[in-house]
Motif scaffolding. Sequence first.
Motif, PDB file in Angstrom:
ATOM      1  N   SER A  48     -13.318 -36.731 -35.705  1.00  0.00           N
ATOM      2  CA  SER A  48     -12.840 -36.500 -36.814  1.00  0.00           C
ATOM      3  C   SER A  48     -11.442 -34.474 -36.815  1.00  0.00           C
ATOM      4  O   SER A  48     -10.473 -35.646 -37.400  1.00  0.00           O
ATOM      5  CB  SER A  48     -14.055 -35.183 -38.022  1.00  0.00           C
ATOM      6  N   ASN A  52      -7.385 -36.673 -37.966  1.00  0.00           N
ATOM      7  CA  ASN A  52      -7.095 -35.508 -38.316  1.00  0.00           C
ATOM      8  C   ASN A  52      -6.244 -34.773 -38.915  1.00  0.00           C
ATOM      9  O   ASN A  52      -4.976 -34.969 -39.758  1.00  0.00           O
ATOM     10  CB  ASN A  52      -7.996 -35.553 -39.553  1.00  0.00           C
ATOM     11  N   LYS A  53      -6.624 -33.909 -37.712  1.00  0.00           N
ATOM     12  CA  LYS A  53      -6.025 -32.174 -37.448  1.00  0.00           C
ATOM     13  C   LYS A  53      -4.871 -32.133 -35.988  1.00  0.00           C
ATOM     14  O   LYS A  53      -4.002 -32.002 -35.882  1.00  0.00           O
ATOM     15  CB  LYS A  53      -7.016 -31.313 -37.620  1.00  0.00           C
ATOM     16  N   LYS A 203      -7.302 -44.460 -37.236  1.00  0.00           N
ATOM     17  CA  LYS A 203      -8.593 -43.292 -37.026  1.00  0.00           C
ATOM     18  C   LYS A 203      -9.576 -43.346 -37.792  1.00  0.00           C
ATOM     19  O   LYS A 203     -11.041 -42.586 -37.026  1.00  0.00           O
ATOM     20  CB  LYS A 203      -7.499 -41.984 -38.271  1.00  0.00           C
ATOM     21  N   SER A 204     -10.169 -43.758 -38.703  1.00  0.00           N
ATOM     22  CA  SER A 204     -11.656 -44.144 -39.246  1.00  0.00           C
ATOM     23  C   SER A 204     -12.178 -44.824 -37.696  1.00  0.00           C
ATOM     24  O   SER A 204     -13.393 -44.652 -37.849  1.00  0.00           O
ATOM     25  CB  SER A 204     -11.846 -45.198 -40.319  1.00  0.00           C
TER      26      SER A 204
END
Length: 375
Positions: A48, A52-53, A203-204
């Motif tokens: 994650s 996401n980052k 991304k998921s």
Amino acid sequence: MRYNNLKNIQGAVLISSFFCLIFVGCKDDDTAAAPSCLNEYDLSPLLSNYANKVILPRYVEFSSEYDVLYTAGQSFLSSPSSTSLASFQANYKSTYISWQSVNAFDFGPAEEVFLLNTFNNYPLNEGKAYADALEGKVDFSSPDEYNKGLPLLGYFLFGLAADDESTVDSFLANDKLVIYTQAVLDDMKTKLSQTVTGWQTYKSTFVNSTGTKDGESVSLLVNAFNKNYEFIKLNKIGVPSGVLSLGFTNPKEVEGFYSGLSLELVSAAVKSSRNLFVGEGTDGINGEGLDDILRSLNADKNGENLADVILQQYSEIETNIAKINGPLSTAVDQQKDEVIATYNSMTQQVIYIKSDMPSVMCIPITYVDNPSDSD
């Protein structure tokens, strides 16, 4: 990427490298005897954080940087002048440096559109690029061509003519150069947009792929991280330095040769690799990273935690780079000792990140296009 004139040299190291690549790279006797693996490690926070980052935000930032370059390019091509050229050149340099922050993510959406090959196939085939421009050939669909991307822009902006005034004159006198350069800009813009859009949905998939087998997210990440690092070591430093060609240096083989950016690009790439290892986001915060896995697994190297050993080696590499005076194309001849010291310190890191780290995680190294881990 290609290794232009190194096929014979690579053959000399291929046999030993083959054995390194069967599972996790060349082994080292100091590695912890009993790998812990990731069987009970919760990979969700790590994946994650990276999705996401780190990865998607880096792409978004680079896309914004590229948009500025694209606009500057259009301004120059529509009205070539010393002023518009200077703006195009300045934005080219900042974009090429920024590219080092995303070129490690050669999987998923980026791999599907050959983003790495689109942006940074180097060294440029000058003759083909110029001939294609004059003949109006603007098909960049082949990933194996060396006539496009940032290297092409570097040649046209800094190497096409003796000075900036002559560069402007060249574009004013030849519309085919204008058309070709615009096509190169469009090609990069299209592929980058597809990659960023792709990551919005991918991304998921990336986060939910919590296994450790080949093709699952942590395996893709570790392999991409290592492949990119070896590219930095071999192509940015090794090939130009002459360590693989009996000491005969190859100054024109550096990245960013025409713009003189070579050393800055090496430095930015190493910093980006280090930040990727620790899971540092674009906000400067270290989230869950590969280093955290090693700490959780109590990975040991010579009595120290392997994560600390890797970070110390990054510091040594950065210290060695700082001793080189750019551009690298000059330094390979005028500062041979410093350049070779940098290469050697980068080679030492390969043992830690390509052998020790994957061994502890029980993740196989699967890419086979860079037989350089033992040189």
